[in-house]
Design an enzyme around this catalytic site. Sequence first.
Site, mmCIF file in Angstrom:
data_model
loop_
_atom_site.group_PDB
_atom_site.id
_atom_site.type_symbol
_atom_site.label_atom_id
_atom_site.label_comp_id
_atom_site.label_asym_id
_atom_site.label_seq_id
_atom_site.Cartn_x
_atom_site.Cartn_y
_atom_site.Cartn_z
ATOM 1 N N TYR A 113 37.917 64.624 16.867
ATOM 2 C CA TYR A 113 38.250 63.458 15.524
ATOM 3 C C TYR A 113 37.341 62.888 14.669
ATOM 4 O O TYR A 113 38.446 62.656 13.221
ATOM 5 C CB TYR A 113 38.397 62.408 16.548
HETATM 6 N N1 LIG Z 1 39.587 51.014 16.231
HETATM 7 C C1 LIG Z 1 38.204 50.905 15.767
HETATM 8 O O1 LIG Z 1 37.620 50.798 16.345
HETATM 9 C C2 LIG Z 1 38.391 52.239 14.149
HETATM 10 C C3 LIG Z 1 36.893 52.167 14.138
HETATM 11 C C4 LIG Z 1 36.664 53.809 13.364
HETATM 12 C C5 LIG Z 1 38.004 54.035 12.447
HETATM 13 N N2 LIG Z 1 39.679 53.399 13.031
HETATM 14 C C6 LIG Z 1 41.054 53.977 12.435
HETATM 15 O O2 LIG Z 1 41.423 52.472 11.996
HETATM 16 C C7 LIG Z 1 42.600 53.555 12.045
HETATM 17 C C8 LIG Z 1 43.130 52.250 12.263
HETATM 18 O O3 LIG Z 1 43.073 52.314 13.881
HETATM 19 P P1 LIG Z 1 43.506 51.237 15.070
HETATM 20 O O4 LIG Z 1 42.479 51.031 15.978
HETATM 21 O O5 LIG Z 1 44.299 50.152 15.234
HETATM 22 O O6 LIG Z 1 44.126 52.157 15.691
HETATM 23 P P2 LIG Z 1 46.029 52.198 16.532
HETATM 24 O O7 LIG Z 1 45.837 53.576 17.859
HETATM 25 O O8 LIG Z 1 45.876 50.977 17.349
HETATM 26 O O9 LIG Z 1 46.878 52.448 15.382
HETATM 27 C C9 LIG Z 1 47.152 53.659 14.914
HETATM 28 C C10 LIG Z 1 48.756 53.306 14.642
HETATM 29 O O10 LIG Z 1 49.065 54.796 14.101
HETATM 30 C C11 LIG Z 1 50.547 55.082 14.968
HETATM 31 N N3 LIG Z 1 50.211 56.560 14.424
HETATM 32 C C12 LIG Z 1 49.119 57.134 14.914
HETATM 33 N N4 LIG Z 1 49.519 58.856 14.842
HETATM 34 C C13 LIG Z 1 50.733 58.672 13.800
HETATM 35 C C14 LIG Z 1 51.870 59.521 13.551
HETATM 36 N N5 LIG Z 1 51.756 60.721 13.043
HETATM 37 N N6 LIG Z 1 52.899 59.157 12.363
HETATM 38 C C15 LIG Z 1 53.208 58.055 12.607
HETATM 39 N N7 LIG Z 1 52.302 56.612 13.085
HETATM 40 C C16 LIG Z 1 50.902 56.451 13.870
HETATM 41 C C17 LIG Z 1 50.377 54.786 15.639
HETATM 42 O O11 LIG Z 1 51.549 54.364 16.591
HETATM 43 C C18 LIG Z 1 49.436 53.371 15.729
HETATM 44 O O12 LIG Z 1 50.378 52.307 16.084
HETATM 45 C C19 LIG Z 1 42.868 54.691 12.298
HETATM 46 O O13 LIG Z 1 42.900 55.357 11.233
HETATM 47 C C20 LIG Z 1 41.404 54.883 12.866
HETATM 48 O O14 LIG Z 1 41.293 55.706 13.087
HETATM 49 C C21 LIG Z 1 39.449 52.057 13.881
#
Ligand SMILES: NC(=O)c1ccc[n+]([C@@H]2O[C@H](COP(=O)([O-])OP(=O)(O)OC[C@H]3O[C@@H](n4cnc5c(N)ncnc54)[C@H](O)[C@@H]3O)[C@@H](O)[C@H]2O)c1
Length: 337
Positions: free
Chosen positions: A153
């Site tokens: 990741y």
């Molecule tokens: N939540 C956290 O604590 C956190 C921390 C660090 C980084 N992030 C990053 O922030 C971003 C958002 O995270 P989040 O917590 O909202 O996650 P989440 O999983 O709730 O949202 C991600 C969305 O992307 C969509 N998705 C995934 N793969 C896809 C694909 N191949 N094509 C189209 N859509 C796709 C999913 O359906 C989902 O709705 C991500 O890039 C994640 O890596 C989140």
Amino acid sequence: MKRVLVTGTAGFIGFHLAKLLLSEGFQVHGYDGMTDYYDVTLKQRRHQMLLQTPGFTATEDLLENHDRLMQVADEFQPEIIVHLAAQAGVRYSLENPRSYIDSNVVGTFNVMEVARQHKVDHLLMASTSSVYGANEEMPFTEVEKADTQLTIYAATKKANEAMGHSYAHLWDLPTTMFRFFTVYGTWGRPDLALYKFVDAILDGRPIDIYNHGDMYRDFTNVDDLVRGIRLLVDVPPVRPASADEIEDGDSLSPVAPYRVVNIGNGDKVRLMDFVEAIEAAVGKEAIRNYMPMQMGDVPATWANTDLLQRLTGYRPQTDFKDGIAEFVDWFRDYHGK
Ligand SMILES: NC(=O)c1ccc[n+]([C@@H]2O[C@H](COP(=O)([O-])OP(=O)(O)OC[C@H]3O[C@@H](n4cnc5c(N)ncnc54)[C@H](O)[C@@H]3O)[C@@H](O)[C@H]2O)c1
């Protein structure tokens, strides 16, 4: 008002960001593949709420479908792209590493191609505090070397940073990468600790506490986080004429309009204090199941948020106890528990 293409709008952070942008009158097109990594109903409910707001339209498809993504951009003509869709989750990347390559490496490349061909004013993309990997110097600052990723990741997100830098350099594409720190809040992700803990405590099931509770996280409230993203939209990096122009502590590239910015709360919270705040908000004690450290996990994260403040005048500050209480109210209401 500007047109913003946001990927991942059915996800936790994308949903909150879209709501904020719409409240300010932006036109938002959401793009989300509704992957089944966690409960798709929750994603659909988020999208349904957004679709009731004027100014929001959406496409449900995968990032890997380059033709569809390009067609959407041709029709919507975005001026800004905020790319949040990804295969998230540190632990799942041990089980299904390939899904990270597909969504995060191939998918992000497709988004960058769209940004390049549409010459957007600013491309903003999500990275993670996990890129700091085994770094021990804290709080983490953006100008430090971050070369010790511990999971696929984190490695895919570090790859996104490198890919973003190359396109910013080659095509003069202003690009900001965010490093988010453990985001929590209403409409949150079922795979993350807060959701799992509240659910288990309410049901009387034990909660797994890793590294015997000797863990620290910089917990960031989602409302604060999306405020930080919103403000950074207005601060596209500008390629410096020479490296001497770059101020101390600024991660701006010497050769590209490219910058990495931490968005965290700037505080490290002991996991056991987090658990106690959840117990207080739920009004019930947890059954604690102490476990060893998980593979690929790190004992602590802590953000230096000086750069965010310098660029936007803002830094997140919500007290985790207030944020947890708000989450518990939402959780009980959503699940009728
Ligand atoms: N939540 C956290 O604590 C956190 C921390 C660090 C980084 N992030 C990053 O922030 C971003 C958002 O995270 P989040 O917590 O909202 O996650 P989440 O999983 O709730 O949202 C991600 C969305 O992307 C969509 N998705 C995934 N793969 C896809 C694909 N191949 N094509 C189209 N859509 C796709 C999913 O359906 C989902 O709705 C991500 O890039 C994640 O890596 C989140």
